[in-house]
Scaffold this motif. Sequence first.
Motif, PDB file in Angstrom:
ATOM      1  N   ALA A 177      22.716  13.619  36.968  1.00  0.00           N
ATOM      2  CA  ALA A 177      21.393  14.072  36.508  1.00  0.00           C
ATOM      3  C   ALA A 177      21.021  13.281  35.250  1.00  0.00           C
ATOM      4  O   ALA A 177      21.477  13.588  34.152  1.00  0.00           O
ATOM      5  N   CYS A 205      20.026  14.276  31.363  1.00  0.00           N
ATOM      6  CA  CYS A 205      21.050  14.772  30.459  1.00  0.00           C
ATOM      7  C   CYS A 205      21.431  13.750  29.376  1.00  0.00           C
ATOM      8  O   CYS A 205      21.685  14.106  28.226  1.00  0.00           O
ATOM      9  N   ASP A 259      20.172  11.391  40.152  1.00  0.00           N
ATOM     10  CA  ASP A 259      19.117  12.402  40.238  1.00  0.00           C
ATOM     11  C   ASP A 259      18.120  12.096  39.131  1.00  0.00           C
ATOM     12  O   ASP A 259      18.431  12.235  37.952  1.00  0.00           O
ATOM     13  N   MET A 306      14.420  14.292  42.254  1.00  0.00           N
ATOM     14  CA  MET A 306      14.759  15.701  42.440  1.00  0.00           C
ATOM     15  C   MET A 306      13.910  16.667  41.604  1.00  0.00           C
ATOM     16  O   MET A 306      14.352  17.763  41.289  1.00  0.00           O
ATOM     17  N   ARG A 332      13.632  23.068  47.467  1.00  0.00           N
ATOM     18  CA  ARG A 332      14.327  23.725  46.345  1.00  0.00           C
ATOM     19  C   ARG A 332      14.197  25.242  46.492  1.00  0.00           C
ATOM     20  O   ARG A 332      13.097  25.793  46.519  1.00  0.00           O
ATOM     21  N   HIS A 392      19.651  25.181  41.919  1.00  0.00           N
ATOM     22  CA  HIS A 392      20.265  24.898  40.619  1.00  0.00           C
ATOM     23  C   HIS A 392      20.582  26.249  39.993  1.00  0.00           C
ATOM     24  O   HIS A 392      19.691  27.054  39.796  1.00  0.00           O
ATOM     25  N   SER A 411      21.987  25.909  33.675  1.00  0.00           N
ATOM     26  CA  SER A 411      22.903  25.009  32.981  1.00  0.00           C
ATOM     27  C   SER A 411      24.021  25.770  32.267  1.00  0.00           C
ATOM     28  O   SER A 411      23.837  26.910  31.849  1.00  0.00           O
ATOM     29  N   GLN A 412      25.189  25.099  32.123  1.00  0.00           N
ATOM     30  CA  GLN A 412      26.377  25.708  31.501  1.00  0.00           C
ATOM     31  C   GLN A 412      26.645  27.070  32.170  1.00  0.00           C
ATOM     32  O   GLN A 412      26.756  28.106  31.520  1.00  0.00           O
ATOM     33  N   GLY A 452      23.284  21.142  39.593  1.00  0.00           N
ATOM     34  CA  GLY A 452      24.158  20.920  38.435  1.00  0.00           C
ATOM     35  C   GLY A 452      24.550  22.255  37.829  1.00  0.00           C
ATOM     36  O   GLY A 452      24.633  23.249  38.546  1.00  0.00           O
ATOM     37  N   GLY A 453      24.776  22.248  36.519  1.00  0.00           N
ATOM     38  CA  GLY A 453      25.102  23.491  35.833  1.00  0.00           C
ATOM     39  C   GLY A 453      26.575  23.660  35.522  1.00  0.00           C
ATOM     40  O   GLY A 453      26.966  24.658  34.907  1.00  0.00           O
ATOM     41  N   PHE A 454      27.420  22.690  35.931  1.00  0.00           N
ATOM     42  CA  PHE A 454      28.863  22.801  35.702  1.00  0.00           C
ATOM     43  C   PHE A 454      29.138  22.776  34.197  1.00  0.00           C
ATOM     44  O   PHE A 454      28.636  21.916  33.480  1.00  0.00           O
ATOM     45  N   GLU A 485      24.685  17.712  41.559  1.00  0.00           N
ATOM     46  CA  GLU A 485      23.902  16.983  40.547  1.00  0.00           C
ATOM     47  C   GLU A 485      24.393  17.309  39.140  1.00  0.00           C
ATOM     48  O   GLU A 485      23.643  17.837  38.324  1.00  0.00           O
ATOM     49  N   GLY A 506      25.244  17.044  35.244  1.00  0.00           N
ATOM     50  CA  GLY A 506      24.812  16.276  34.074  1.00  0.00           C
ATOM     51  C   GLY A 506      25.813  16.509  32.962  1.00  0.00           C
ATOM     52  O   GLY A 506      26.709  15.714  32.709  1.00  0.00           O
ATOM     53  N   TYR A 544      22.373  16.365  26.395  1.00  0.00           N
ATOM     54  CA  TYR A 544      21.246  17.026  25.739  1.00  0.00           C
ATOM     55  C   TYR A 544      21.317  16.890  24.220  1.00  0.00           C
ATOM     56  O   TYR A 544      21.041  17.840  23.484  1.00  0.00           O
TER      57      TYR A 544
HETATM   58  C1  LIG Z   1      19.000  19.523  34.588  1.00  0.00           C
HETATM   59  C2  LIG Z   1      19.304  19.500  36.023  1.00  0.00           C
HETATM   60  C3  LIG Z   1      20.590  19.161  36.465  1.00  0.00           C
HETATM   61  C4  LIG Z   1      21.735  18.912  35.526  1.00  0.00           C
HETATM   62  O1  LIG Z   1      22.120  20.108  34.941  1.00  0.00           O
HETATM   63  P1  LIG Z   1      23.461  20.229  34.070  1.00  0.00           P
HETATM   64  O2  LIG Z   1      23.442  21.638  33.604  1.00  0.00           O
HETATM   65  O3  LIG Z   1      23.349  19.243  32.972  1.00  0.00           O
HETATM   66  O4  LIG Z   1      24.598  19.913  34.989  1.00  0.00           O
HETATM   67  C5  LIG Z   1      20.795  19.070  37.820  1.00  0.00           C
HETATM   68  N1  LIG Z   1      19.804  19.334  38.710  1.00  0.00           N
HETATM   69  C6  LIG Z   1      18.569  19.683  38.309  1.00  0.00           C
HETATM   70  C7  LIG Z   1      17.538  19.953  39.335  1.00  0.00           C
HETATM   71  C8  LIG Z   1      18.274  19.784  36.959  1.00  0.00           C
HETATM   72  O5  LIG Z   1      17.055  20.155  36.569  1.00  0.00           O
END
Ligand SMILES: *Cc1c(COP(=O)(O)O)cnc(C)c1O
Length: 409
Positions: free
Chosen positions: A71, A74, A93, A115, A162, A204, A207-208, A240-242, A278, A280, A374
């Motif tokens: 992503a 990030c 992405d 995306m 989505r 998604h 995040s975190q 994402g969000g890992f 995805e 980041g 970020y």
């Molecule tokens: C921001 C975003 C990510 C990345 O998220 P992280 O929390 O940094 O892993 C992945 N996909 C989408 C659609 C996003 O908006």
Amino acid sequence: MRHDRFRSAVSPLRRDLAAQPAVLPPATLPSVDSLIAALRPEEPVHCLRPAVIAEAAAGFVASFPGDVLYAVKCNPEPAVLRAVWAGGVRHFDCASTAEVTLVRQMFPDAAIHFMHPVKARAAIRAAYATQGVRDFVLDSADELAKILQETGAPDDLGLFVRLALPPGGAVYDLSGKFGAAPEQAAELLRAVRPHAARVGLCFHVGSQCMDPAAWTRALALAGTVIAQAGVVVEVIDVGGGFPVRYPDLTPPPLADFMTAIATGFAALNLPGTRMWAEPGRALVAAGGSVVVQVQLRRGDALYLNDGVYGSLSDAGAPGFRFPARPLRRGDAPLAEFTLFGPTCDSVDRLRHTLALPADIAEGDWIEIGQLGAYGACLRTAFNGFDRARIAEVRDRPLLETTTRLAHVA
Ligand SMILES: *Cc1c(COP(=O)(O)O)cnc(C)c1O
């Protein structure tokens, strides 16, 4: 050591890529300490650890059962993109024309995926016609119409729906802004199928996200939507969000997330479907820090040369606690300090206090870690404080990623 070896850290997305070689690597030094000794910087310095980023990327690629898209939002710094590539990531992405252009300029062979569910028409046109982008996300029938009009409805489109998720598990909940509700997502899957060479369903979790079960739940919902739509779906993109470690947030090991995803995916029994992710933050957070300088001390308040309008945005209202280390010798006991950024706005203040040597003083430097994600990319020019530099270092980061800890354990 000449100071002009230290490039400006202004976002590569703001640079004129045609006029300026954005891909020039920053100066490399053995450590943050040697960097500070050489530069004695009065501007914030972003310190990149490309080896740490490549290591995290390689770890993710090795453990995720599918394709890994970085992503770009990030951290779009070219040195970071190169490190992610070195770790084996070949998919990106992107969410804007500037991101697409940068990645394509750096990697002619990369697979770039658009995306963002809401795109400018010109961005869709340029991505398809000149940058080789074939995959586009949407969460409405109106956006589908835009994509088909601006690409000329060719037969090689990848169309990704989505799916909105109920909130849960993430420090940053993103459920309010994008995504189609399940019924509507099923309808959109049926609507895109006749126009798509490949159909995807993506989500998604925010995040975190600290909870592996958030992905299991999301995959179960995706399965319901696909069954309801009754169409073939070639890709499920788990987003994402890992999470990564922060001083007061210790997520489960990455392996737990991969297990939750593999289990959730297996339960759907979709053998012809591929998975994408995805990430980041998980790839790049540990590989970046920022060195700030104390410009004034007043009691237990420190005025820094960087703040929430610079690279410390997440330490403001979102309240992330970052690891920090004073770059000074001495054995003074620790005391708690309130930290202010350089702008005149009273919100330019870190939400949490920081424990630093009680005798910290004007001119001292502090390294703040886990800012590869970020951090630099959120800098603004508010009040004229947009100057920062960038350098590469080879020492270890303040906090290791969970991936590496898992290897060590
Ligand atoms: C921001 C975003 C990510 C990345 O998220 P992280 O929390 O940094 O892993 C992945 N996909 C989408 C659609 C996003 O908006």
